[in-house]
Enzyme design. Sequence first.
Site, PDB file in Angstrom:
ATOM      1  N   LYS A 103       0.846  -1.200   0.000  1.00 52.89           N
ATOM      2  CA  LYS A 103       0.000   0.000   0.000  1.00 52.89           C
ATOM      3  C   LYS A 103       0.875   1.242   0.000  1.00 52.89           C
ATOM      4  CE  LYS A 103      -1.832   2.749   2.954  1.00 52.89           C
ATOM      5  NZ  LYS A 103      -1.906   4.027   2.182  1.00 52.89           N
ATOM      6  N   GLY A 127       6.932   4.950   8.284  1.00 51.85           N
ATOM      7  CA  GLY A 127       6.094   6.136   8.410  1.00 51.85           C
ATOM      8  C   GLY A 127       6.255   6.761   9.785  1.00 51.85           C
ATOM      9  N   THR A 149       5.880   7.745  13.794  1.00 49.29           N
ATOM     10  CA  THR A 149       5.933   6.968  15.030  1.00 49.29           C
ATOM     11  C   THR A 149       4.536   6.732  15.589  1.00 49.29           C
ATOM     12  OG1 THR A 149       8.158   7.730  15.577  1.00 49.29           O
ATOM     13  CG2 THR A 149       6.794   6.990  17.401  1.00 49.29           C
ATOM     14  N   GLU A 172       9.932   1.099  10.637  1.00 48.14           N
ATOM     15  CA  GLU A 172      10.954   2.133  10.418  1.00 48.14           C
ATOM     16  C   GLU A 172      10.232   3.456  10.538  1.00 48.14           C
ATOM     17  OE1 GLU A 172      12.733   5.031   9.132  1.00 48.14           O
ATOM     18  OE2 GLU A 172      12.682   4.187   7.101  1.00 48.14           O
ATOM     19  N   CYS A 179      13.326  10.707   7.126  1.00 50.48           N
ATOM     20  CA  CYS A 179      13.195  10.282   8.517  1.00 50.48           C
ATOM     21  C   CYS A 179      14.526  10.366   9.258  1.00 50.48           C
ATOM     22  CB  CYS A 179      12.641   8.864   8.582  1.00 50.48           C
ATOM     23  SG  CYS A 179      13.547   7.666   7.580  1.00 50.48           S
ATOM     24  N   GLU A 212       9.754  15.808  15.547  1.00 53.16           N
ATOM     25  CA  GLU A 212      10.156  15.650  14.153  1.00 53.16           C
ATOM     26  C   GLU A 212       9.338  16.612  13.294  1.00 53.16           C
ATOM     27  OE1 GLU A 212      11.063  12.011  11.100  1.00 53.16           O
ATOM     28  OE2 GLU A 212       9.151  11.963  12.161  1.00 53.16           O
TER      29      GLU A 212
END
Length: 489
Positions: A194, A245, A247, A267, A301, A398
């Site tokens: 996806k 993607g 957290t 990840e 990331c 982030e």
Amino acid sequence: MTDTTQPTTPTDGFVYAPAPQATDVVDIRSSYGLFIDGEFVAPEGDGFRKTVNPATEEVLAEVADASPADVQRAVAAARRAQTEVWGPMPGSERAKYLYRIARLIAERSRELAVLETIDNGKPIRESRDSDLPLVSAHFFYYAGWADKLGYAGYGPDPQPLGVAGQIIPWNFPLLMAAWKLAPALATGNTVVLKPAETTPLTALHLAEIIQQADLPPGVVNIITGAGETGQALVDADVDKVAFTGSTAVGKAIQRSVAGTAKSLTLELGGKAANIVFDDAPLDQAIEGIVNGIFFNQGHVCCAGSRLLVQESIAEPLMERLRTRLSTLRLGDPMDKNTDIGAINSAEQLERITALASAGEEEGATRWSPACDLPDRGYWFPPTIFSGASQSMRIAREEIFGPVLTTMTFRTPDEAVAKANNTPYGLSAGVWTDKGSRILWMAQQLKAGVVWSNTFNRFDPTSPFGGYKESGFGREGGRQGLAPYLEVTI
């Protein structure tokens, strides 16, 4: 607080005329269905969403929203293909298909790079020179492992898990697809993939390449949609879930699979420290800092979004960094001269803007070079915050945009303490002339990847992954095989 001081722009005499990349190399359909069992099919429902060019806000195509029933269809096709065809197939035969896919991607790299830039907003120079070579390289690399799994260190006869449900993000759409698909296929698993709802087009064109390579039907299925589709895939009858993607979403997925027999790798986000000591080669470090945070508009990331500078060189380094930023070119991503492209979506732009405003409100000094933002599309100028503290949101959260937060340190121990003062642990960078210091820092830093006198260097032979809230599991290298195998060591 905003610093209005502008550095002197280098007068090198160069004037960059537009150098637009031709877009007629790619054919975008007006509508895309789902790729299930080797064919493009209509969704069971009537849900479609539009994907837009973030640089112009132009609608590119409408793309199907997969329903839970569509997800079940895709998983059933993958299960049948894994049991009857792909799982029993000798590794040497699977390798032939992977090599074929790798070659086709390399042959169609210009088309795919243009499509990635149109749908994502990143500069064509990055899509063309960074992303696409790595995409084909990952398929080439794992094709080489397909008939050598017994020698990978995971037992004499490691077996595939079965069906993998894979969910990828919007910042490196095609590259993340390769990171996920190549090791899964090499190890005998089949896949339901996806892509992100804002960047589905290169994954759907990869489906065309899969057809062109004559991959057996059902080995790779590609379903499009938003978070609901991803959740349906996590809840489906798959043996493995792999997610890249945020957290927050990663935590939700982990809660969903807890107590089941499903294997999981995550990840997730990062807040990497880029640490510059007083003996570092400053010009080289400046380029590494710029690459670390402004590559792909900071949509990375492992971006070096926290700059830690030894106090004695903070002033000259910041002066050189501001001068370097004044030479960056922001604008049309299809222009080969562009350094900073468009933010991927209005939603992401809103988040970046909010966090940058919070940095000013909390007392950090904000600076951006003089640059004109286009009237249409989603744009944010390269931005530096100085005078920040560890407690500020811009130092903790982030941002996932072209925003750099800078702080100073005096000793190596202080640098390590500040670098590790984060819930994340994905990457870090160390800039120094002393090899012994690099090795010591690498041992002390709680990060899955530590770069030495460089940043954002990737290779399919090298594993990548994080600790703490940056996730678990490794992608790339021999280690990237393990999450898709029944390991018996």
